[in-house]
Write a protein that holds these residues in place. Structure first.
Motif, PDB file in Angstrom:
ATOM      1  N   LEU A   1      -2.049 -32.483-106.902  1.00  0.00           N
ATOM      2  CA  LEU A   1      -1.452 -31.352-106.802  1.00  0.00           C
ATOM      3  C   LEU A   1      -1.874 -30.176-105.968  1.00  0.00           C
ATOM      4  CD1 LEU A   1      -3.404 -30.807-110.925  1.00  0.00           C
ATOM      5  CD2 LEU A   1      -1.192 -31.652-110.710  1.00  0.00           C
ATOM      6  N   ASN A   2      -1.477 -31.141-105.747  1.00  0.00           N
ATOM      7  CA  ASN A   2      -2.077 -29.199-103.846  1.00  0.00           C
ATOM      8  C   ASN A   2      -2.314 -28.710-103.501  1.00  0.00           C
ATOM      9  OD1 ASN A   2       1.020 -31.126-103.235  1.00  0.00           O
ATOM     10  ND2 ASN A   2       2.279 -30.564-104.648  1.00  0.00           N
ATOM     11  N   TYR A   3      -3.906 -28.794-104.831  1.00  0.00           N
ATOM     12  CA  TYR A   3      -4.744 -28.127-104.146  1.00  0.00           C
ATOM     13  C   TYR A   3      -5.368 -28.101-102.744  1.00  0.00           C
ATOM     14  CZ  TYR A   3      -4.884 -26.232-109.162  1.00  0.00           C
ATOM     15  OH  TYR A   3      -4.219 -25.529-110.634  1.00  0.00           O
ATOM     16  N   GLN A   4      -6.009 -27.297-102.308  1.00  0.00           N
ATOM     17  CA  GLN A   4      -7.158 -27.744-101.011  1.00  0.00           C
ATOM     18  C   GLN A   4      -7.881 -27.879-101.463  1.00  0.00           C
ATOM     19  OE1 GLN A   4      -5.919 -24.791 -97.400  1.00  0.00           O
ATOM     20  NE2 GLN A   4      -3.475 -25.750 -97.357  1.00  0.00           N
ATOM     21  N   THR A   5      -8.755 -28.470-100.550  1.00  0.00           N
ATOM     22  CA  THR A   5     -10.441 -28.688-100.915  1.00  0.00           C
ATOM     23  C   THR A   5     -11.124 -28.243 -99.145  1.00  0.00           C
ATOM     24  OG1 THR A   5     -10.692 -29.770-102.437  1.00  0.00           O
ATOM     25  CG2 THR A   5     -12.758 -29.709-100.831  1.00  0.00           C
ATOM     26  N   LYS A   6     -11.838 -27.223 -99.060  1.00  0.00           N
ATOM     27  CA  LYS A   6     -12.087 -27.311 -97.482  1.00  0.00           C
ATOM     28  C   LYS A   6     -14.009 -26.915 -97.472  1.00  0.00           C
ATOM     29  CE  LYS A   6      -8.235 -24.226 -95.933  1.00  0.00           C
ATOM     30  NZ  LYS A   6      -8.299 -22.723 -95.503  1.00  0.00           N
ATOM     31  N   TYR A   7     -14.046 -27.374 -96.074  1.00  0.00           N
ATOM     32  CA  TYR A   7     -15.635 -27.285 -95.809  1.00  0.00           C
ATOM     33  C   TYR A   7     -15.614 -26.625 -95.088  1.00  0.00           C
ATOM     34  CZ  TYR A   7     -19.238 -28.318 -92.079  1.00  0.00           C
ATOM     35  OH  TYR A   7     -20.430 -28.328 -91.729  1.00  0.00           O
ATOM     36  N   ILE A   8     -16.885 -25.173 -94.710  1.00  0.00           N
ATOM     37  CA  ILE A   8     -16.561 -24.503 -94.627  1.00  0.00           C
ATOM     38  C   ILE A   8     -18.292 -24.195 -93.876  1.00  0.00           C
ATOM     39  CG2 ILE A   8     -17.732 -21.958 -94.681  1.00  0.00           C
ATOM     40  CD1 ILE A   8     -14.365 -22.563 -94.824  1.00  0.00           C
ATOM     41  N   GLY A   9     -18.513 -24.292 -92.558  1.00  0.00           N
ATOM     42  CA  GLY A   9     -20.276 -24.337 -91.934  1.00  0.00           C
ATOM     43  C   GLY A   9     -20.705 -23.726 -91.653  1.00  0.00           C
ATOM     44  N   ALA A  10     -20.407 -22.121 -91.496  1.00  0.00           N
ATOM     45  CA  ALA A  10     -21.127 -20.748 -91.669  1.00  0.00           C
ATOM     46  C   ALA A  10     -21.966 -20.998 -93.290  1.00  0.00           C
ATOM     47  CB  ALA A  10     -20.045 -19.574 -91.675  1.00  0.00           C
ATOM     48  N   SER A  11     -21.516 -21.404 -94.103  1.00  0.00           N
ATOM     49  CA  SER A  11     -22.775 -21.750 -95.042  1.00  0.00           C
ATOM     50  C   SER A  11     -23.213 -23.259 -95.155  1.00  0.00           C
ATOM     51  CB  SER A  11     -21.928 -21.524 -96.301  1.00  0.00           C
ATOM     52  OG  SER A  11     -22.842 -21.345 -97.448  1.00  0.00           O
ATOM     53  N   THR A  12     -24.811 -22.366 -95.434  1.00  0.00           N
ATOM     54  CA  THR A  12     -25.478 -23.725 -95.170  1.00  0.00           C
ATOM     55  C   THR A  12     -27.145 -24.114 -96.294  1.00  0.00           C
ATOM     56  OG1 THR A  12     -25.671 -23.096 -92.609  1.00  0.00           O
ATOM     57  CG2 THR A  12     -27.247 -25.351 -93.708  1.00  0.00           C
ATOM     58  N   VAL A  13     -26.989 -24.900 -96.954  1.00  0.00           N
ATOM     59  CA  VAL A  13     -27.873 -25.313 -97.066  1.00  0.00           C
ATOM     60  C   VAL A  13     -28.953 -26.929 -97.211  1.00  0.00           C
ATOM     61  CG1 VAL A  13     -26.810 -24.211 -99.506  1.00  0.00           C
ATOM     62  CG2 VAL A  13     -26.220 -26.631 -98.837  1.00  0.00           C
ATOM     63  N   TYR A  14     -30.350 -26.440 -96.972  1.00  0.00           N
ATOM     64  CA  TYR A  14     -30.706 -27.640 -97.371  1.00  0.00           C
ATOM     65  C   TYR A  14     -31.127 -28.426 -98.396  1.00  0.00           C
ATOM     66  CZ  TYR A  14     -31.429 -25.629 -92.772  1.00  0.00           C
ATOM     67  OH  TYR A  14     -31.362 -24.898 -91.812  1.00  0.00           O
ATOM     68  N   HIS A  15     -30.931 -29.899 -99.083  1.00  0.00           N
ATOM     69  CA  HIS A  15     -30.884 -31.011 -99.704  1.00  0.00           C
ATOM     70  C   HIS A  15     -31.619 -32.100-100.070  1.00  0.00           C
ATOM     71  CE1 HIS A  15     -28.847 -34.132-102.669  1.00  0.00           C
ATOM     72  NE2 HIS A  15     -28.826 -33.147-103.334  1.00  0.00           N
ATOM     73  N   VAL A  16     -32.801 -32.052-100.984  1.00  0.00           N
ATOM     74  CA  VAL A  16     -33.414 -32.627-101.188  1.00  0.00           C
ATOM     75  C   VAL A  16     -32.906 -34.597-101.253  1.00  0.00           C
ATOM     76  CG1 VAL A  16     -36.035 -33.828-102.590  1.00  0.00           C
ATOM     77  CG2 VAL A  16     -36.114 -31.283-101.650  1.00  0.00           C
ATOM     78  N   GLY A  17     -32.267 -34.455-102.164  1.00  0.00           N
ATOM     79  CA  GLY A  17     -31.246 -36.078-101.862  1.00  0.00           C
ATOM     80  C   GLY A  17     -32.103 -36.730-103.556  1.00  0.00           C
ATOM     81  N   GLY A  18     -31.895 -37.536-104.009  1.00  0.00           N
ATOM     82  CA  GLY A  18     -32.247 -38.828-105.003  1.00  0.00           C
ATOM     83  C   GLY A  18     -33.597 -37.753-105.983  1.00  0.00           C
ATOM     84  N   ALA A  19     -33.322 -36.331-106.290  1.00  0.00           N
ATOM     85  CA  ALA A  19     -34.864 -35.983-106.174  1.00  0.00           C
ATOM     86  C   ALA A  19     -34.503 -36.515-108.704  1.00  0.00           C
ATOM     87  CB  ALA A  19     -35.041 -34.510-107.044  1.00  0.00           C
ATOM     88  N   THR A  20     -32.987 -36.182-108.478  1.00  0.00           N
ATOM     89  CA  THR A  20     -33.165 -37.084-110.085  1.00  0.00           C
ATOM     90  C   THR A  20     -33.026 -38.551-110.281  1.00  0.00           C
ATOM     91  OG1 THR A  20     -31.871 -35.404-110.833  1.00  0.00           O
ATOM     92  CG2 THR A  20     -31.440 -37.171-112.657  1.00  0.00           C
ATOM     93  N   LEU A  21     -31.950 -39.345-109.392  1.00  0.00           N
ATOM     94  CA  LEU A  21     -32.176 -40.433-109.687  1.00  0.00           C
ATOM     95  C   LEU A  21     -32.664 -40.980-107.933  1.00  0.00           C
ATOM     96  CD1 LEU A  21     -31.339 -43.474-112.060  1.00  0.00           C
ATOM     97  CD2 LEU A  21     -29.316 -42.662-110.871  1.00  0.00           C
ATOM     98  N   GLN A  22     -33.130 -41.788-107.621  1.00  0.00           N
ATOM     99  CA  GLN A  22     -33.337 -42.482-106.064  1.00  0.00           C
ATOM    100  C   GLN A  22     -32.603 -43.084-105.963  1.00  0.00           C
ATOM    101  OE1 GLN A  22     -37.299 -43.570-105.751  1.00  0.00           O
ATOM    102  NE2 GLN A  22     -38.001 -41.079-105.774  1.00  0.00           N
ATOM    103  N   THR A  23     -32.023 -43.914-104.711  1.00  0.00           N
ATOM    104  CA  THR A  23     -30.793 -44.422-104.058  1.00  0.00           C
ATOM    105  C   THR A  23     -31.530 -45.832-104.667  1.00  0.00           C
ATOM    106  OG1 THR A  23     -30.795 -43.433-102.262  1.00  0.00           O
ATOM    107  CG2 THR A  23     -30.223 -45.416-102.113  1.00  0.00           C
ATOM    108  N   SER A  24     -32.537 -46.558-104.191  1.00  0.00           N
ATOM    109  CA  SER A  24     -33.807 -47.676-104.851  1.00  0.00           C
ATOM    110  C   SER A  24     -33.363 -47.792-106.319  1.00  0.00           C
ATOM    111  CB  SER A  24     -34.730 -47.879-104.871  1.00  0.00           C
ATOM    112  OG  SER A  24     -35.305 -46.475-105.509  1.00  0.00           O
ATOM    113  N   ASN A  25     -32.918 -47.150-106.962  1.00  0.00           N
ATOM    114  CA  ASN A  25     -32.355 -47.369-108.772  1.00  0.00           C
ATOM    115  C   ASN A  25     -31.344 -48.088-108.712  1.00  0.00           C
ATOM    116  OD1 ASN A  25     -31.914 -46.875-111.224  1.00  0.00           O
ATOM    117  ND2 ASN A  25     -33.305 -45.468-111.671  1.00  0.00           N
ATOM    118  N   PRO A  26     -31.493 -49.258-109.523  1.00  0.00           N
ATOM    119  CA  PRO A  26     -30.352 -49.708-109.998  1.00  0.00           C
ATOM    120  C   PRO A  26     -28.903 -49.743-110.479  1.00  0.00           C
ATOM    121  CG  PRO A  26     -31.878 -51.447-110.808  1.00  0.00           C
ATOM    122  CD  PRO A  26     -32.240 -50.007-109.975  1.00  0.00           C
TER     123      PRO A  26
END
Length: 325
Positions: free
Chosen positions: A203-228
């Motif tokens: 629909l022609n909306y733009q999605t952007k990356y803004i590198g001046a904003s930083t966050v740190y993510h644990v990842g897999g806290a709810t569902l780990q990669t090892s989980n099928p």
């Protein structure tokens, strides 16, 4: 322009204890919400007792990421939604560059910040890194992360238009979210943000990356990669997304995906991950069961060509040896 930081929670008291302090300390521009997906622990009581300034939204069931946010955001009035995972540490002034982008560029509808690894803060984090892209066959990858190759952050990726923003930290205008009818709730969790961004792209909306904003993510806290179950959701939802949104010959695309997913199954076999092979077969069975509905949606959704940056990320990575964006 008002912003809401909305954290979806399900039995995540330990994560809220660990990560809410940074959100509260560094989000003075925002109203903070915890949207609870019918938790059975005392996480809601913890928030009420320790952070009375945080607004609580209580969903009636655990509908996963997609339905959970769809329900919760109906109660949020701010102009900008920030959908923030409960396992993210934010940094000082993280919201200022995001708000500046929304204020100065009216065409920007969705934004992702720089997402680094909480456990190894010099490196990008798997779920988003410096912004997402997709190949012709629906396989997602990121600037800074392709398959299991994760790059060190050396400011090599500047602000740019991207194809998809990570659901780990996902900013979107309220009006855009409403226009797109929110997330596809059939996804439950995983890749629903890619589906939403693909519909936005068409629909022609733009999605952007803004590198001046930083966050740190644990990842897999709810569902780990090892989980099928994660394998199942990723493969099934990728097929859902491709069928709904891709332009071109769908039979050709799905046939090639069938072959490539078979290669992935062989890789799991060589790693003795038998349950993940079963998850891929289950994903395809669920996909074919849902195909009539998906084809009906496909007819109604607009599509654009040239949605992919790389024709086959599998070929580029495994055959040509290109390990970085």
């Amino acid at each position: 322009m008002k912003i809401a930081v909305v954290i979806l929670n399900w039995n995540g008291k330990a994560l809220l204890e660990k990560f809410l302090p940074s959100v509260v300390a560094y989000s003075k521009e925002a109203t903070i919400y915890v949207a609870d997906n019918a938790s059975t622990d005392n996480s809601v009581a913890f928030v009420k007792a320790n952070y009375p300034e945080i607004k609580i939204i209580q969903n009636t069931e655990n509908g996963g990421y997609a339905k959970g946010y769809n329900q919760a955001l109906q109660h949020v009035e701010e102009d900008i939604f920030c959908l923030l995972n409960s396992d993210i540490e934010v940094t000082k002034n993280w919201l200022a560059p995001i708000l500046q982008e929304f204020k100065t560029n009216s065409e920007t509808a969705i934004i992702q910040p720089k997402i680094l690894d909480y456990k190894n803060k010099e490196y990008f984090e798997y779920a988003g890194a410096a912004g997402g892209f997709i190949d012709k066959y629906g396989y997602p990858y990121c600037r800074g992360r392709i398959f299991d190759t994760i790059e060190k952050d050396q400011n090599q990726y500047q602000d740019a238009n991207i194809f998809w923003a990570s659901g780990a930290c996902f900013f979107i205008k309220k009006e855009t979210f409403k226009t797109l009818d929110g997330f596809d709730e059939s996804f439950f969790a995983h890749m629903e943000e890619i589906d939403l961004c693909w519909r936005a792209f068409n629909l022609n909306y733009q999605t952007k990356y803004i590198g001046a904003s930083t966050v740190y993510h644990v990842g897999g806290a709810t569902l780990q990669t090892s989980n099928p179950k994660k394998t199942y959701l990723n493969f099934r939802n990728s097929l859902f997304t491709l069928t709904k949104n891709a332009s071109g010959d769908l039979f050709f695309l799905i046939f090639n995906r069938l072959v490539l997913d078979g290669v992935a199954a062989i890789k799991f076999l060589l790693q003795f991950k038998i349950t993940h092979i079963g998850a891929i077969f289950k994903a395809h069975f669920s996909y074919y069961s849902a195909l009539p509905r998906l084809l009906k949606e496909r007819k109604t959704l607009p599509k654009k060509k040239d949605y992919y940056h790389t024709k086959s990320i599998v070929f580029s990575y495994f055959i040509k040896g290109n390990k970085t964006f």
